[in-house]
Design a protein around this motif. Structure first.
Motif, PDB file in Angstrom:
ATOM      1  N   TRP A  64       0.822  -1.209   0.000  1.00 25.60           N
ATOM      2  CA  TRP A  64       0.000   0.000   0.000  1.00 25.60           C
ATOM      3  C   TRP A  64       0.858   1.262   0.000  1.00 25.60           C
ATOM      4  O   TRP A  64       0.596   2.221  -0.710  1.00 25.60           O
ATOM      5  CB  TRP A  64      -0.950  -0.004   1.201  1.00 25.60           C
ATOM      6  N   ARG A  65       1.914   1.232   0.789  1.00 26.72           N
ATOM      7  CA  ARG A  65       2.760   2.432   0.858  1.00 26.72           C
ATOM      8  C   ARG A  65       3.444   2.706  -0.474  1.00 26.72           C
ATOM      9  O   ARG A  65       3.674   3.863  -0.839  1.00 26.72           O
ATOM     10  CB  ARG A  65       3.812   2.264   1.965  1.00 26.72           C
ATOM     11  N   HIS A  82       2.100   2.320  -3.268  1.00 29.35           N
ATOM     12  CA  HIS A  82       1.133   3.011  -4.103  1.00 29.35           C
ATOM     13  C   HIS A  82       0.832   4.418  -3.592  1.00 29.35           C
ATOM     14  O   HIS A  82       0.537   5.313  -4.377  1.00 29.35           O
ATOM     15  CB  HIS A  82      -0.145   2.179  -4.208  1.00 29.35           C
ATOM     16  N   PHE A  83       0.915   4.604  -2.281  1.00 35.51           N
ATOM     17  CA  PHE A  83       0.816   5.972  -1.759  1.00 35.51           C
ATOM     18  C   PHE A  83       1.936   6.825  -2.357  1.00 35.51           C
ATOM     19  O   PHE A  83       1.715   7.954  -2.808  1.00 35.51           O
ATOM     20  CB  PHE A  83       0.949   5.968  -0.230  1.00 35.51           C
ATOM     21  N   MET A  84       3.117   6.234  -2.375  1.00 38.09           N
ATOM     22  CA  MET A  84       4.298   6.890  -2.918  1.00 38.09           C
ATOM     23  C   MET A  84       4.087   7.234  -4.394  1.00 38.09           C
ATOM     24  O   MET A  84       4.264   8.375  -4.818  1.00 38.09           O
ATOM     25  CB  MET A  84       5.474   5.940  -2.760  1.00 38.09           C
ATOM     26  N   LEU A  85       3.700   6.219  -5.135  1.00 38.64           N
ATOM     27  CA  LEU A  85       3.414   6.402  -6.554  1.00 38.64           C
ATOM     28  C   LEU A  85       2.425   7.541  -6.762  1.00 38.64           C
ATOM     29  O   LEU A  85       2.596   8.388  -7.645  1.00 38.64           O
ATOM     30  CB  LEU A  85       2.815   5.120  -7.134  1.00 38.64           C
ATOM     31  N   GLY A  86       1.378   7.532  -5.949  1.00 36.75           N
ATOM     32  CA  GLY A  86       0.342   8.541  -6.078  1.00 36.75           C
ATOM     33  C   GLY A  86       0.891   9.934  -5.834  1.00 36.75           C
ATOM     34  O   GLY A  86       0.653  10.850  -6.624  1.00 36.75           O
ATOM     35  N   ALA A  87       1.630  10.085  -4.754  1.00 37.93           N
ATOM     36  CA  ALA A  87       2.209  11.387  -4.439  1.00 37.93           C
ATOM     37  C   ALA A  87       3.047  11.883  -5.612  1.00 37.93           C
ATOM     38  O   ALA A  87       2.944  13.045  -6.023  1.00 37.93           O
ATOM     39  CB  ALA A  87       3.056  11.294  -3.177  1.00 37.93           C
ATOM     40  N   ILE A  95       3.194  10.769  -8.996  1.00 36.35           N
ATOM     41  CA  ILE A  95       2.494  10.945 -10.262  1.00 36.35           C
ATOM     42  C   ILE A  95       1.525  12.114 -10.219  1.00 36.35           C
ATOM     43  O   ILE A  95       1.478  12.949 -11.112  1.00 36.35           O
ATOM     44  CB  ILE A  95       1.748   9.653 -10.647  1.00 36.35           C
ATOM     45  N   PHE A 150       9.730  13.360   1.758  1.00 37.82           N
ATOM     46  CA  PHE A 150       8.327  13.093   2.082  1.00 37.82           C
ATOM     47  C   PHE A 150       8.015  11.610   1.975  1.00 37.82           C
ATOM     48  O   PHE A 150       7.501  10.994   2.916  1.00 37.82           O
ATOM     49  CB  PHE A 150       7.426  13.897   1.136  1.00 37.82           C
ATOM     50  N   VAL A 151       8.333  11.018   0.853  1.00 40.31           N
ATOM     51  CA  VAL A 151       7.977   9.608   0.667  1.00 40.31           C
ATOM     52  C   VAL A 151       8.868   8.690   1.498  1.00 40.31           C
ATOM     53  O   VAL A 151       8.421   7.649   1.973  1.00 40.31           O
ATOM     54  CB  VAL A 151       8.037   9.204  -0.815  1.00 40.31           C
ATOM     55  N   GLY A 180       7.396   8.702   4.793  1.00 38.73           N
ATOM     56  CA  GLY A 180       6.147   7.956   4.745  1.00 38.73           C
ATOM     57  C   GLY A 180       6.377   6.454   4.755  1.00 38.73           C
ATOM     58  O   GLY A 180       5.683   5.703   5.444  1.00 38.73           O
ATOM     59  N   MET A 181       7.388   6.035   4.008  1.00 38.65           N
ATOM     60  CA  MET A 181       7.671   4.595   3.925  1.00 38.65           C
ATOM     61  C   MET A 181       8.119   4.035   5.260  1.00 38.65           C
ATOM     62  O   MET A 181       7.884   2.865   5.572  1.00 38.65           O
ATOM     63  CB  MET A 181       8.748   4.335   2.867  1.00 38.65           C
ATOM     64  N   PHE A 206       1.477  16.435  -2.296  1.00 40.46           N
ATOM     65  CA  PHE A 206       1.956  15.056  -2.225  1.00 40.46           C
ATOM     66  C   PHE A 206       0.916  14.204  -1.503  1.00 40.46           C
ATOM     67  O   PHE A 206       0.569  13.102  -1.929  1.00 40.46           O
ATOM     68  CB  PHE A 206       3.290  14.988  -1.472  1.00 40.46           C
ATOM     69  N   GLY A 251      -2.128  13.660  -3.520  1.00 46.49           N
ATOM     70  CA  GLY A 251      -1.830  12.689  -4.558  1.00 46.49           C
ATOM     71  C   GLY A 251      -1.868  11.277  -4.031  1.00 46.49           C
ATOM     72  O   GLY A 251      -2.512  10.403  -4.613  1.00 46.49           O
ATOM     73  N   ALA A 252      -1.200  11.061  -2.909  1.00 43.50           N
ATOM     74  CA  ALA A 252      -1.191   9.721  -2.318  1.00 43.50           C
ATOM     75  C   ALA A 252      -2.614   9.253  -2.061  1.00 43.50           C
ATOM     76  O   ALA A 252      -2.975   8.113  -2.380  1.00 43.50           O
ATOM     77  CB  ALA A 252      -0.388   9.735  -1.023  1.00 43.50           C
ATOM     78  N   PHE A 268      -4.881   9.181  -5.610  1.00 40.93           N
ATOM     79  CA  PHE A 268      -4.388   8.167  -6.533  1.00 40.93           C
ATOM     80  C   PHE A 268      -4.704   6.754  -6.057  1.00 40.93           C
ATOM     81  O   PHE A 268      -5.277   5.946  -6.789  1.00 40.93           O
ATOM     82  CB  PHE A 268      -2.881   8.336  -6.695  1.00 40.93           C
ATOM     83  N   SER A 269      -4.363   6.478  -4.815  1.00 41.72           N
ATOM     84  CA  SER A 269      -4.580   5.114  -4.332  1.00 41.72           C
ATOM     85  C   SER A 269      -6.060   4.814  -4.179  1.00 41.72           C
ATOM     86  O   SER A 269      -6.506   3.694  -4.420  1.00 41.72           O
ATOM     87  CB  SER A 269      -3.845   4.895  -3.016  1.00 41.72           C
ATOM     88  N   PHE A 317       1.221   7.283   7.029  1.00 41.40           N
ATOM     89  CA  PHE A 317       2.103   7.576   5.891  1.00 41.40           C
ATOM     90  C   PHE A 317       2.190   9.080   5.632  1.00 41.40           C
ATOM     91  O   PHE A 317       3.285   9.649   5.583  1.00 41.40           O
ATOM     92  CB  PHE A 317       1.600   6.836   4.650  1.00 41.40           C
ATOM     93  N   ALA A 372       3.656  11.167   8.626  1.00 41.64           N
ATOM     94  CA  ALA A 372       5.116  11.092   8.649  1.00 41.64           C
ATOM     95  C   ALA A 372       5.711  11.941   7.531  1.00 41.64           C
ATOM     96  O   ALA A 372       6.706  12.645   7.732  1.00 41.64           O
ATOM     97  CB  ALA A 372       5.566   9.642   8.507  1.00 41.64           C
ATOM     98  N   GLY A 373       5.097  11.877   6.362  1.00 42.38           N
ATOM     99  CA  GLY A 373       5.604  12.659   5.244  1.00 42.38           C
ATOM    100  C   GLY A 373       5.552  14.148   5.523  1.00 42.38           C
ATOM    101  O   GLY A 373       6.490  14.893   5.218  1.00 42.38           O
ATOM    102  N   ALA A 399       8.388  15.251   7.794  1.00 42.78           N
ATOM    103  CA  ALA A 399       9.714  14.779   7.392  1.00 42.78           C
ATOM    104  C   ALA A 399      10.715  15.931   7.481  1.00 42.78           C
ATOM    105  O   ALA A 399      10.323  17.105   7.460  1.00 42.78           O
ATOM    106  CB  ALA A 399       9.667  14.232   5.970  1.00 42.78           C
TER     107      ALA A 399
END
Lengths: 219, 219
Positions: free
Chosen positions: A159-160, A162-167, A169, A202-203, A206-207, B163, B166-167, B170-171, B202, B205-206, B209
DNA sequence: TTATGTTTCAAACATCTGTTTGATAGTGAG
DNA sequence: CTCACTATCAAACAGATGTTTGAAACATAA
């Protein structure tokens, strides 16, 4: 030589218009008229609109995936089996994007927007094409992320990721609009590089955030 | 009574189809035939396709923005001028989403997907409509976030807010597809609530950061 | 009942879509 | 030059699109 000129004129304007309005919202007629080529040229050189879309993507993704692949080679050699820190892995990805030679002067922001569209607006054929063409490279990258966050439960990482991807993209795909706002409100002319550099902490944070408390959410 | 039935049958099927394929990819003919109403019914009851789209959104956003507004009232009363922790602010937003009465059985996932589409695929008219109709509430929320992260430079918060957005968007907009994968790969049947509960740590934390090092990025 | 306003319906409308065609021009090799 | 090949072009094609029309069905109230 004239045909190459026509081909790249089509690709350039198609890229811009697709990024601006989306795929189905952009007609071949607006593309060809803006590119000052004949309407039939698209079907002559590319075969169909679908193939045109794929060609626009290939022009970016071919060099990108190649660079990313080589960068991952380099990384694995450098760390020689040892653990690679997560932020290093992530930076590799963004560096691949930033160092990628840009076919047009629009540069990255158009490409990022296209990536966003590809994911949300992805008609079936696009998803299939991307998966078949560039799947392995991205799978390899996903595995590197996995090794760099091995303490994370698999589901959580899924899930994280995809959160990352979302942020990434999402913000990149609206990058131009957001840059305008940031410039107007804060007087900061942020380039793509700055935004990416802001994205990394940020990511990464988050991760490695504490695990969520999922109790009481069993509906 | 028959007309109300027609109206909501149109709204229901339009919502589903829009979420599945996007706005321009969904024709009025597929909507009306699937809803078993006459083609002209859409223009009769809604005026145009654009208005139909807005109506689909309004059915979700009207109750949502109202709930969010009231929740923010409650929060400000509870903390009575004192500082509200960031994760509390964020939870308020997600709680507003989760407690919102869903007009259709598709429930949240359709709405989330629509939100994603609205942002990426937003034609001009949609963006304008959303801004004019629901701008103030979201502006108020953004201000709460600002107060809850006052140590962050304005520019930095601006980008991190996006961000975060987006997360989330998107998700959530690919939620159904992602749930399927998660279920297949990890045997975890995650509900919307679970995903949201994973999202909170997530993004929190972001948001907190360490600041990025922007040196050397002046291109 | 009649009269009025609303909703449904099949059909047509005008426009836009991606694609194809067949003629015309251009190019380079023999 | 001639031939074969490639590229461009205007025109037409077939189908889908959102929207409008005018008549029919329906409901409601006088």
């Amino acid at each position: 030589m004239a045909q190459l000129d026509t081909v790249s004129r089509i690709l350039d304007t198609a890229e811009t218009l697709f990024a601006e309005k989306g795929f189905s919202e952009t007609s071949l007629r607006t593309i060809t008229s803006k590119a000052k080529v004949n309407l039939a040229a698209v079907n002559y050189h590319f075969g169909s609109k679908k193939s045109l879309i794929q060609a626009v993507f290939a022009r970016y993704l071919d060099p990108f995936s190649e660079i990313l692949d080589k960068e991952m080679d380099r990384l694995e050699a450098e760390y020689a089996g040892g653990d690679i820190p997560l932020d290093v892995v992530l930076s590799t990805f963004t560096n691949a994007i930033l160092t990628m030679p840009s076919p047009t002067k629009n540069g990255l922001s158009a490409f990022m927007r296209l990536l966003g569209l590809a994911y949300t607006q992805a008609q079936g054929h696009m998803r299939r094409y991307l998966q078949e063409q560039y799947g392995p490279v991205f799978f390899r990258f996903a595995n590197m992320v996995k090794n760099a966050s091995s303490d994370l439960p698999d589901v959580e990482r899924f899930w994280r990721l995809h959160f990352m991807l979302g942020a990434a993209i999402f913000s990149m795909s609206s990058l131009e609009a957001l840059q305008d706002i940031a410039d107007k409100d804060f007087g900061e002319q942020a380039g793509v590089r700055d935004v990416v550099q802001r994205l990394i902490p940020f990511v990464t944070a988050g991760m490695s955030a504490p695990l969520p408390d999922l109790s009481g959410s069993n509906e």
